[in-house]
Write a protein that holds these residues in place. Structure first.
Motif, short mmCIF file in Angstrom:
data_model
loop_
_atom_site.label_atom_id
_atom_site.label_comp_id
_atom_site.label_asym_id
_atom_site.label_seq_id
_atom_site.Cartn_x
_atom_site.Cartn_y
_atom_site.Cartn_z
N CYS A 114 0.86 -1.18 0.00
CA CYS A 114 0.00 0.00 0.00
C CYS A 114 0.90 1.24 0.00
N LEU A 115 1.37 1.60 -1.19
CA LEU A 115 2.34 2.69 -1.31
C LEU A 115 1.74 4.03 -0.90
N ALA A 116 0.44 4.22 -1.17
CA ALA A 116 -0.19 5.49 -0.81
C ALA A 116 -0.15 5.70 0.70
N LEU A 117 -0.45 4.65 1.46
CA LEU A 117 -0.45 4.77 2.91
C LEU A 117 0.97 4.95 3.45
N GLU A 118 1.93 4.34 2.79
CA GLU A 118 3.32 4.53 3.21
C GLU A 118 3.75 5.98 3.00
N LYS A 119 3.28 6.61 1.90
CA LYS A 119 3.58 8.02 1.66
C LYS A 119 2.93 8.90 2.72
N VAL A 120 1.71 8.55 3.12
CA VAL A 120 1.05 9.29 4.19
C VAL A 120 1.89 9.23 5.46
N ALA A 121 2.35 8.04 5.80
CA ALA A 121 3.13 7.87 7.02
C ALA A 121 4.39 8.73 6.99
N GLU A 122 5.02 8.83 5.82
CA GLU A 122 6.26 9.59 5.72
C GLU A 122 6.05 11.08 5.95
N SER A 123 4.83 11.57 5.75
CA SER A 123 4.57 13.01 5.85
C SER A 123 4.17 13.45 7.26
N LEU A 124 4.02 12.53 8.17
CA LEU A 124 3.45 12.86 9.47
C LEU A 124 4.49 12.96 10.58
N GLU A 125 4.14 13.70 11.60
CA GLU A 125 4.88 13.69 12.86
C GLU A 125 3.90 13.34 13.96
N PHE A 126 4.37 12.56 14.90
CA PHE A 126 3.50 12.11 15.99
C PHE A 126 4.17 12.35 17.33
N PRO A 127 3.40 12.57 18.36
CA PRO A 127 3.99 12.62 19.71
C PRO A 127 4.44 11.24 20.14
N CYS A 128 5.43 11.23 21.00
CA CYS A 128 5.89 9.97 21.60
C CYS A 128 4.72 9.27 22.27
N LYS A 129 4.71 7.95 22.23
CA LYS A 129 3.59 7.22 22.82
C LYS A 129 3.56 7.35 24.34
N PHE A 130 4.62 7.90 24.92
CA PHE A 130 4.64 8.13 26.36
C PHE A 130 4.27 9.58 26.68
N GLY A 134 4.39 12.31 30.25
CA GLY A 134 5.14 13.55 30.35
C GLY A 134 6.09 13.86 29.23
N CYS A 135 6.29 12.97 28.26
CA CYS A 135 7.25 13.24 27.19
C CYS A 135 6.67 14.28 26.23
N PRO A 136 7.38 15.39 25.99
CA PRO A 136 6.86 16.45 25.13
C PRO A 136 7.29 16.34 23.68
N GLU A 137 8.03 15.30 23.33
CA GLU A 137 8.67 15.22 22.01
C GLU A 137 7.71 14.79 20.92
N ILE A 138 7.94 15.31 19.69
CA ILE A 138 7.25 14.82 18.49
C ILE A 138 8.31 14.44 17.47
N PHE A 139 8.00 13.47 16.63
CA PHE A 139 8.99 12.93 15.71
C PHE A 139 8.36 12.59 14.37
N PRO A 140 9.17 12.61 13.29
CA PRO A 140 8.71 12.00 12.05
C PRO A 140 8.31 10.55 12.33
N TYR A 141 7.37 10.08 11.56
CA TYR A 141 6.76 8.79 11.84
C TYR A 141 7.78 7.67 12.02
N TYR A 142 8.81 7.67 11.18
CA TYR A 142 9.76 6.56 11.21
C TYR A 142 10.81 6.69 12.31
N SER A 143 10.94 7.89 12.87
CA SER A 143 11.89 8.08 13.97
C SER A 143 11.27 7.80 15.33
N LYS A 144 9.96 7.66 15.36
CA LYS A 144 9.26 7.52 16.64
C LYS A 144 9.68 6.25 17.39
N LEU A 145 9.80 5.15 16.69
CA LEU A 145 10.15 3.89 17.35
C LEU A 145 11.52 3.96 18.01
#
Length: 332
Positions: A114-130, A134-145
């Motif tokens: 699903c290349l379209a969904l992979e492109k969507v993921a590349e364009s996003l930033e998300f907050p840390c799951k913690f 208290g974690c204030p950080e946000i990251f590009p989707y692939y750096s989050k892990l």
């Protein structure tokens, strides 16, 4: 404390499922593109309110995040993202688990990306799951892990060594858990003097251990004492762990001493963090190690009963602002 006491999709008319999937994806993307930046408020352990936000930062419960959620494991999907002929997606890990059958429509998956969904993921930033811890950080989707694997706000594992306890949480929660569920002894102060007694010192098992928690300098420390086999030789070992991260642990030092009959062994070091497992710390031999013959010598008598008194203290290293030299700050 007596050592012997421890035994230790819905469908629509006139549309096939491929069209439905395409329209749903376009609808989610339109929603995301038109959404406004916002803040996510989290409660830190110290009571401060931390804002998380930005032009592309979104809260975890939005429709775009749900679009990237694997329907099998519910974790976020990372490339390669797979889909069946009907457009249902799932992550690469679950693709092997479902035996190449779509869990939604039961059709064969094949090797469609699903290349379209992979492109969507590349364009996003998300907050840390913690973020809720208290974690204030946000990251590009692939750096989050990568960040989440080392995030300072991630919960700690229970440091109790007597069982494979699966409880996780922050430090205040784990302190209460140790006290209430594991019945661990709690002490306040930076010095300790403990006596360990074992009636048959020739029976050394890995399950023979003790744990005590100390509170000083506003922090918590775990004092471990146990017997185990080191190669062919039975030994006793005492060591301290800091209930916090490794960078904080370096601010403290401790000493341990055991002796008798005019002889003594001393140990001085830095406590390791409870981020490291109990077994890892023990197997590194980073602590006071007492060979059995020496332990029996310290015990005195007929050498048929182990009687060890372990004393020690904890101090905080403070840097002298004029000289830059660390000086010990001893608690009274």
């Amino acid at each position: 404390m007596e050592f012997d006491n421890i035994e230790c999709v819905s469908s629509s008319d006139g549309l096939d499922e491929d069209e439905i999937h395409h329209q749903n994806l376009q609808h989610h993307l339109h929603q995301f593109a038109s959404s406004k930046p916002h803040n996510v408020n989290n409660n830190h352990n110290n009571g401060n309110t931390i804002g998380v936000g930005g032009p592309t930062a979104i809260a975890p419960a939005t429709s775009v995040h749900e679009l990237l959620e694997c329907p099998v494991c519910t974790n976020s999907m990372y490339p390669p993202i797979h889909q069946c002929h009907n457009g249902h997606t799932l992550c690469s890990t679950c693709k092997t688990r479902v035996q190449n059958r779509c869990p939604t429509c039961r059709q064969e998956l094949g090797d469609i990306r699903c290349l379209a969904l992979e492109k969507v993921a590349e364009s996003l930033e998300f907050p840390c799951k913690f973020y809720n811890l208290g974690c204030p950080e946000i990251f590009p989707y692939y750096s989050k892990l990568k960040h989440e694997a080392i995030c300072n706000f991630r919960p700690y594992n229970c440091p109790y060594a007597g069982s494979e306890c699966s409880v996780v949480g922050d430090i205040p929660f784990l302190v209460a858990h140790l006290r209430d569920d594991h019945k661990v002894d709690m002490h306040t102060g930076c010095t300790f003097n403990h006596r360990y007694v074992k009636s048959n010192p020739r029976e050394v098992e890995n399950a023979t251990w003790m744990l005590t928690v100390f509170h000083c300098f506003g922090q918590y420390f775990c004092l471990h004492f146990e017997a185990f086999q080191l190669g062919m030789a039975p030994v006793y070992m005492a060591f301290l762990r800091f209930m916090g991260d490794e960078t904080e642990a370096r601010n403290y030092s401790y000493s341990l001493e055991v002796g008798g009959h005019g002889r003594k062994l001393t140990w001085e070091g830095t406590p390791q963090s409870v981020r490291d497992s109990h077994r890892k710390v023990r197997d590194s031999h980073d602590g006071l190690i007492i060979q059995r013959n020496m332990a029996l010598f310290f015990s005195g008598g007929d050498r048929k009963e182990l009687k060890l008194r372990v004393t020690g203290r904890i101090w905080k290293e403070q840097q002298n602002p004029e000289t830059g030299v660390c000086i010990p700050n001893l608690c009274s």
